[in-house]
Design a protein around this motif. Sequence first.
Motif, PDB file in Angstrom:
ATOM      1  N   THR A 152       1.474   4.373  -3.246  1.00 14.03           N
ATOM      2  CA  THR A 152       1.111   5.899  -3.148  1.00 14.03           C
ATOM      3  C   THR A 152       2.472   6.749  -3.254  1.00 14.03           C
ATOM      4  O   THR A 152       2.355   7.804  -3.306  1.00 14.03           O
ATOM      5  CB  THR A 152       0.822   6.104  -1.408  1.00 14.03           C
ATOM      6  OG1 THR A 152       2.108   5.854  -0.818  1.00 14.03           O
ATOM      7  CG2 THR A 152      -0.348   5.532  -0.849  1.00 14.03           C
TER       8      THR A 152
ATOM      9  N   GLU B 256       0.914  -1.244   0.155  1.00 14.19           N
ATOM     10  CA  GLU B 256       0.050   0.108  -0.030  1.00 14.19           C
ATOM     11  C   GLU B 256       0.851   1.228  -0.065  1.00 14.19           C
ATOM     12  O   GLU B 256       0.662   2.137  -0.720  1.00 14.19           O
ATOM     13  CB  GLU B 256      -0.996  -0.134   1.165  1.00 14.19           C
ATOM     14  CG  GLU B 256      -1.949   0.933   1.200  1.00 14.19           C
ATOM     15  CD  GLU B 256      -2.953   0.958   2.374  1.00 14.19           C
ATOM     16  OE1 GLU B 256      -3.739   1.845   2.450  1.00 14.19           O
ATOM     17  OE2 GLU B 256      -2.893   0.037   2.914  1.00 14.19           O
ATOM     18  N   GLN B 257       1.865   1.079   0.721  1.00 15.25           N
ATOM     19  CA  GLN B 257       2.962   2.312   0.746  1.00 15.25           C
ATOM     20  C   GLN B 257       3.512   2.702  -0.528  1.00 15.25           C
ATOM     21  O   GLN B 257       3.797   3.762  -0.983  1.00 15.25           O
ATOM     22  CB  GLN B 257       3.917   2.282   1.647  1.00 15.25           C
ATOM     23  CG  GLN B 257       3.531   2.172   3.078  1.00 15.25           C
ATOM     24  CD  GLN B 257       4.536   1.543   4.386  1.00 15.25           C
ATOM     25  OE1 GLN B 257       5.530   1.355   3.957  1.00 15.25           O
ATOM     26  NE2 GLN B 257       4.042   1.408   5.408  1.00 15.25           N
TER      27      GLN B 257
END
Length: 396
Positions: free
Chosen positions: A30, A26-27
């Motif tokens: 982004t 998820e990091q």
Amino acid sequence: MTTADTAPLSYPFNVPESLELSEEYEQAQTRPGLLKVRMTYGEPAWLVTRYAEARFVLGDQRFSRAEGARHDEPRQSEGRRDSGILGMDPPDHTRLRTLVAKAFTVRQVEKLRPQVKQLAHELLDELEAAGPPADLVDRYALPIPVAVICRMLGVPAEDRPRFRVWSDAALSTSSLTAAEFDANMEELRAYMRQLIEDHRRAPRDDLMTALIDARDVNDRLSEIELVDLCVGILVAGHETTATQIPNFVLALLDHPGQLALLREQPELIAGAVEELLRFVPLGSGASQPRYATEDVEVGGTLVRAGSPVLVAVGAANRDGLRFDAPGTLDISRTGMQHLGFGHGVHHCLGAPLARLELQEAIGALVTRFPELRLAGDVVWKNEMLVRGPRVLPVGW
């Protein structure tokens, strides 16, 4: 456009004793550009985590699987997998895939549904007669796809248990040395050669005989291609489905509202399987790197010719830019195009069969045992390319 040459991150991110998707994905989604990662063995690679970029790399012919044979491919084990058809590019890939594809069309596979349905119910009868607790993997999840793919290839029933050992080693990321890995694969190939010769002496109405005819009559593939194609079908044809059945059960038990909805509306089973394929990240990490054959921009990163790219399908299927509430399991979700079976020329050939087996296995189980529950500690597979329970004790 980024061409950052930062130190690569250690990969894979997911832990084997869970079906959770690592927060590192998820990091990564982004951040601008791609991540540089390094596996235990092989050269560093770019990692794709977003849906649009994953679909692009998997579908663009400027990214080659065959090129990996000329490189030190990023991988989790010392042994290098001879990927067979999965390691080919067109036109060789197309030639072999065409030989097998007609056996796995939706129309052909649907003819197997009554057999799969009957097998699922027979296995549940045996479970109920034996009483809880029972290991859902050994007594249910594994026998269904093994029986189906072995029937398609004409593998004798008494030989089926041997494939558990061979398949585990074929997908292992453990400390097997390259020599041990190769020895296991050669043992499996030797068995397959023997089975092929048996089929030559006594042809029958199955997929292996059709492939032998393509070799012997029409000369459309070599002998080693014939052997490796049968090996690949056998391993791929059961391992992932046998792993996803208990994975899907665990996911549904973790989401009792969704499990209750499926019991109330069993007609949702086809959509539920698609959502579970999207939601459950099967791989311990991305595998089967694609090599850029020319400079290509991917998500703002310039991937130089000769550089490997790993596609994290589990992360792409949880991309918030593509799916609403991506971290939520919603079996009534519609209209999605997940990447659970890949994309492009290497889209999973056996997808129709896997879908059918998952629909029948999960549908029969949740209907038959409305009080299905865990009845002990889960024993997880470890050091494998796929994640899931090795032992899943259940009660009802």
